[in-house]
Design an enzyme around this catalytic site. Structure first.
Site, PDB file in Angstrom:
ATOM      1  N   ASP A 150      -6.332   0.925  -0.053  1.00 25.84           N
ATOM      2  CA  ASP A 150      -6.592   1.342   1.484  1.00 25.84           C
ATOM      3  C   ASP A 150      -8.116   0.933   1.749  1.00 25.84           C
ATOM      4  O   ASP A 150      -8.762   0.493   0.951  1.00 25.84           O
ATOM      5  CB  ASP A 150      -6.034   2.896   1.769  1.00 25.84           C
ATOM      6  CG  ASP A 150      -7.324   3.544   1.236  1.00 25.84           C
ATOM      7  OD1 ASP A 150      -7.993   3.110   0.178  1.00 25.84           O
ATOM      8  OD2 ASP A 150      -7.400   4.905   1.306  1.00 25.84           O
ATOM      9  N   LYS A 176       0.932  -0.988  -0.128  1.00 25.33           N
ATOM     10  CA  LYS A 176      -0.053   0.012   0.116  1.00 25.33           C
ATOM     11  C   LYS A 176       0.850   1.358  -0.199  1.00 25.33           C
ATOM     12  O   LYS A 176       0.584   2.117  -0.838  1.00 25.33           O
ATOM     13  CB  LYS A 176      -0.895   0.014   1.330  1.00 25.33           C
ATOM     14  CG  LYS A 176      -1.990   1.221   1.130  1.00 25.33           C
ATOM     15  CD  LYS A 176      -3.016   1.087   2.284  1.00 25.33           C
ATOM     16  CE  LYS A 176      -2.205   1.644   3.727  1.00 25.33           C
ATOM     17  NZ  LYS A 176      -3.275   1.853   4.641  1.00 25.33           N
TER      18      LYS A 176
END
Length: 217
Positions: free
Chosen positions: A146, A128
């Site tokens: 996310d 991420k």
């Protein structure tokens, strides 16, 4: 049942989000200068299980006290902990920040690397954060999976809502969203998730994507 062309749907969602949010901006206020990409790395690590708003507040103090990569790399973990405590998990986060800053200097000449494999070598960096850095610093195709992205793309019907795995989300959405749009798409999804498609009380009645949403209430 009519089969949905998910690529076409992704293009439509992308264009609608662009109309709503013409300026796709990262919610983390790191400065925007690629030469200070280390700041985005630090803020990305602090954002785990913490709001971007709180990270922004905390980092104003952190970067005021340690304005350069070198100064932060030289700081004691205890000094970093004292400042980042409000972000939670501060022992691990401070340790990761210290180690990754040192590694940036020792291994990468003070520059945030531009490849996934090298980014994943940095302490505390997962896919991420790596995708955030690749997209914002280097303009590379990057899906930042996310919580907003995972939730909203599932609700829209790009994959089952039961999918909560960020790697699966990244893999699926990277095939559906045009490479040149991916980074900005993710920033817009975050804003859309805060304004309209909230986790607990989505505002479906006024949602500009309601007509293409599989999960409309």
């Amino acid at each position: 049942m009519k089969k949905v062309d998910k690529k076409a749907k992704a293009r439509l969602v992308t264009e609608r989000l662009k109309e709503i949010y013409p300026s796709a901006e990262c919610a983390l206020e790191w400065g925007g200068d690629v030469s200070q990409g280390w700041r985005l790395l630090v803020m990305g690590r602090l954002s785990a299980q913490c709001t971007d708003a709180r990270v922004n507040i905390v980092c104003r103090e952190l970067f005021a006290k340690f304005p350069t990569l070198e100064s932060l790399a030289s700081a004691s973990v205890e000094d970093i902990e004292e400042i980042v405590r409000p972000c939670g998990l501060y022992h691990m986060k401070a340790k990761d920040i210290s180690e990754s800053c040192k590694m940036l200097i020792e291994r990468f000449g003070g520059v945030v690397p531009d490849s996934m494999d090298e980014l994943l070598e940095l302490s505390g960096v997962g896919r991420k954060i790596a995708n955030l850095l690749l997209g914002d610093l280097y303009g590379k195709p990057a899906i930042v999976a996310d919580t907003h992205c995972i939730r909203i793309c599932g609700r829209l019907g790009f994959y089952p809502e039961t999918v909560k795995d960020p790697v699966k989300t990244e893999r699926i959405m990277s095939q559906l969203v045009e490479p040149s749009e991916q980074s900005d798409f993710c920033h817009r999804i975050v804003q859309f998730g805060r304004d309209t498609c909230q986790a607990r009380s989505p505002r479906c009645a006024e949602c500009p994507l309601a007509d293409v949403c599989a999960g409309k209430k």
